[in-house]
Design a protein around this motif. Structure first.
Motif, PDB file in Angstrom:
ATOM      1  N   GLU A   1     -34.318   2.391  35.322  1.00  0.00           N
ATOM      2  CA  GLU A   1     -34.660   2.423  33.898  1.00  0.00           C
ATOM      3  C   GLU A   1     -34.841   3.855  33.411  1.00  0.00           C
ATOM      4  OE1 GLU A   1     -37.984  -0.123  33.198  1.00  0.00           O
ATOM      5  OE2 GLU A   1     -36.741  -1.931  33.156  1.00  0.00           O
TER       6      GLU A   1
ATOM      7  N   VAL B   1     -29.796  -2.071  30.796  1.00  0.00           N
ATOM      8  CA  VAL B   1     -30.135  -2.091  32.218  1.00  0.00           C
ATOM      9  C   VAL B   1     -30.193  -3.552  32.662  1.00  0.00           C
ATOM     10  CG1 VAL B   1     -31.850  -1.501  33.954  1.00  0.00           C
ATOM     11  CG2 VAL B   1     -31.407   0.074  32.059  1.00  0.00           C
TER      12      VAL B   1
ATOM     13  N   GLY C   1     -31.455   5.085  32.815  1.00  0.00           N
ATOM     14  CA  GLY C   1     -30.971   4.496  31.566  1.00  0.00           C
ATOM     15  C   GLY C   1     -31.522   5.203  30.343  1.00  0.00           C
TER      16      GLY C   1
END
Length: 542
Positions: free
Chosen positions: A398, A414, A401
């Motif tokens: 994450e 994600v 991302g």
């Protein structure tokens, strides 16, 4: 070999002895006896049945390492040393003679003979059996006859380069010299198989995959029903030659959640975790004290790109821009609480051949230049980024991302897959076309092992090249390194191949692993070897 399923790594430069005493002797033990203790270790669910030649991930590999003894292990200098083999010799690095140690028996009582190795290797090398470890036999003479390609059937079922000399000796002839062949032989795909593994049709039976018969320290007490059973239960194989474990039973407990496993470790319901949830790394050291393990390791964490399956990533400038948009330092220090090291090469520092900072600009965080390069290359406006939710990866993926959203001005989704095997299966089946979380643990201590199994063209069909990367010059350099007369000469070619990966960025190296593990108050003297396997002979009741 091995793709890393969780946030785990193998020990790099040495076998790490975690010599920590946690109390008195095991309950019920007497001098000279083996305590009636079950040691319990957390693993994720194995991807496949427990067949050595078809195991390419760390979960099943850990179980098989307890059931089998490899031909070689590795010393503190990462040199191969004989284990099930008495000797492995060659005068020209092409024709190798392997002599087995006497005294090894299968768990069913039959003696281990050279034919067991030849039968196993022939089976895995045959494309008809679709074994994940197939490519490890590509160096042996006759491999091409067993692997004519899709739509073609092999005209033989035997490798021409394998020959049994007597019950304890067999000869291996390679297609070309390979000085590091002996080092390869510690890998799982090279385990032998007993006659009982094969059915009347000559194929390995599902029954064997559920309850393998090995020749290692432990034997399976009952079949493991993948997807149903939560434990894999083993006991000491009394017929194994040499020292025996200091406890009677070993149980692998299958968890879908690292957080749940960590809770059970704290409560004493399991004894060993060789990976910890990212969420506890900031507090685990203080909470566990000397039972918290944090040591350098030889694994690499990547973001993979599906080059063969999604053309939007075909421009290397797109991949370079993605790499430059990732803040490796923040991920290592803030997400992993300093338990990772920003990656700056495709070869890990624990292995000879690593060059500090060689990745240069592609691995340097530069949001402005990354954004400019990405848009010049017409990178995709939407990015999907996949990871397995059972392996402690959510936080760092994450974070990647968010870096891509902010620095490339793109929409990022994600996506969590329930299990690591799901990602591998969908990549194998060409059903997933987004970026994906990947990791690599070395199969044997060589710079070549970071390159060939993951990035060679041959590894697309018979390896772990899940992205489908192919570069003719890279393949040529690997071949030259393989044929070199000395490891030192070969390393020069491997580093040149490494330079091509840095230029092409087929995967994006994000961090080098460290060993983050822990154990309970019930055990002591935990050691983890070069291949990230627990050394069960060292583990003792506390």
């Amino acid at each position: 070999m091995r793709v890393i399923s969780g946030a785990r790594i193998l020990s790099g430069a040495v076998m790490f002895a975690l010599l920590v005493s946690c109390g008195g002797g095991g309950a019920g033990s007497t001098p000279g006896s083996t305590p009636d203790l079950t040691v319990r270790m957390r693993i994720g669910e194995p991807q496949n049945l427990l067949i050595p030649g078809n195991t390419k991930e760390t979960e099943g590999d850990e179980v098989l390492a307890a059931l089998f003894t490899p031909l070689v292990g590795y010393d503190e200098d990462k040199r191969p040393v004989e284990k099930a083999a008495e000797s492995i010799t060659s005068s020209d690095n092409r024709v190798w003679r392997i002599t087995l140690k006497p005294g090894f028996t299968w768990h069913n009582g039959e003696p281990v003979v050279a034919q067991n190795y030849v039968d196993a290797w022939n089976y895995v090398a045959n494309q008809e059996h679709a074994q994940a470890g197939n490519h490890f036999f590509s160096r042996i003479l006759g491999y091409s006859a067993l692997n004519p390609g899709r739509g073609e059937r092999p005209v033989t079922d035997r490798l021409r380069g394998l020959r049994v000399i007597d019950d304890r000796t067999f000869e291996v002839t390679l297609a070309e010299p390979f000085s590091q062949f002996k080092a390869m032989l510690g890998y799982t795909a090279f385990y032998p198989l007993p006659k009982a593994a094969f059915g009347p049709d000559g194929k390995i039976t599902p029954e064997y995959g559920r309850q393998p018969i090995g020749q290692g320290l432990f034997k399976m007490d009952r079949p493991y029903r993948k997807g149903v059973d939560e434990t894999i239960d083993l006991s000491v194989h009394e017929g194994h030659p040499g020292p025996k474990p200091k406890f009677r039973r070993l149980q692998f407990r299958v968890y879908q959640s690292l957080e749940k496993a960590y809770e059970d470790l704290l409560e004493g319901r399991i004894d060993i975790m060789d990976q910890l949830p990212v969420s506890v790394l900031g507090s685990a050291r203080a909470r566990l004290g000397e039972r918290f393990i944090d040591l350098p390791d030889a694994g690499i964490g990547y973001i993979g790109t599906p080059l063969k399956y999604n053309k939007v990533y075909s421009d290397p400038r797109v991949r370079k821009a993605i790499s430059m948009a990732i803040d490796r330092k923040s991920i290592a220090e803030e997400v992993f609480y300093g338990s990772r090291v920003p990656a700056d090469d495709f070869i890990n520092p624990a292995i000879e051949g690593y060059r500090q900072g060689v990745c240069g600009e592609p691995c340097t965080y530069d949001p402005a230049k990354a954004r400019q390069l990405y848009h010049e290359a017409n990178g995709p406006k939407k990015i999907e980024l996949g990871y397995n939710s059972d392996g402690g990866h959510r936080e760092w993926v994450e974070a990647v991302g968010e870096d891509l959203r902010r620095n490339l001005s793109v929409e990022v989704t994600v996506r969590a897959f329930p299990k690591f095997g799901t990602i591998l299966d969908q990549l194998d089946a060409n059903k997933y076309g987004g970026l994906f979380r990947m990791g690599w643990v070395i199969d044997y201590p060589s710079a070549e092992n970071y390159l060939t199994p993951v990035f060679s063209t041959a590894a697309i069909a018979h390896g772990q090249n899940f992205g489908g990367y192919s570069n003719k010059r890279f393949d040529e350099l690997i071949k030259k390194g393989d044929a070199a007369r000395t490891p030192e000469e070969g390393l020069k070619y491997y580093q040149m191949a490494d330079d091509i990966l840095i230029q092409d960025m087929p995967y994006i190296p994000v961090y080098f692993y460290r060993l983050n593990a822990a154990y309970s108050h019930r055990v002591k003297n935990v050691q983890i070897n070069l291949r990230n396997h627990v050394d069960w002979l060292s583990v003792e009741p506390a």
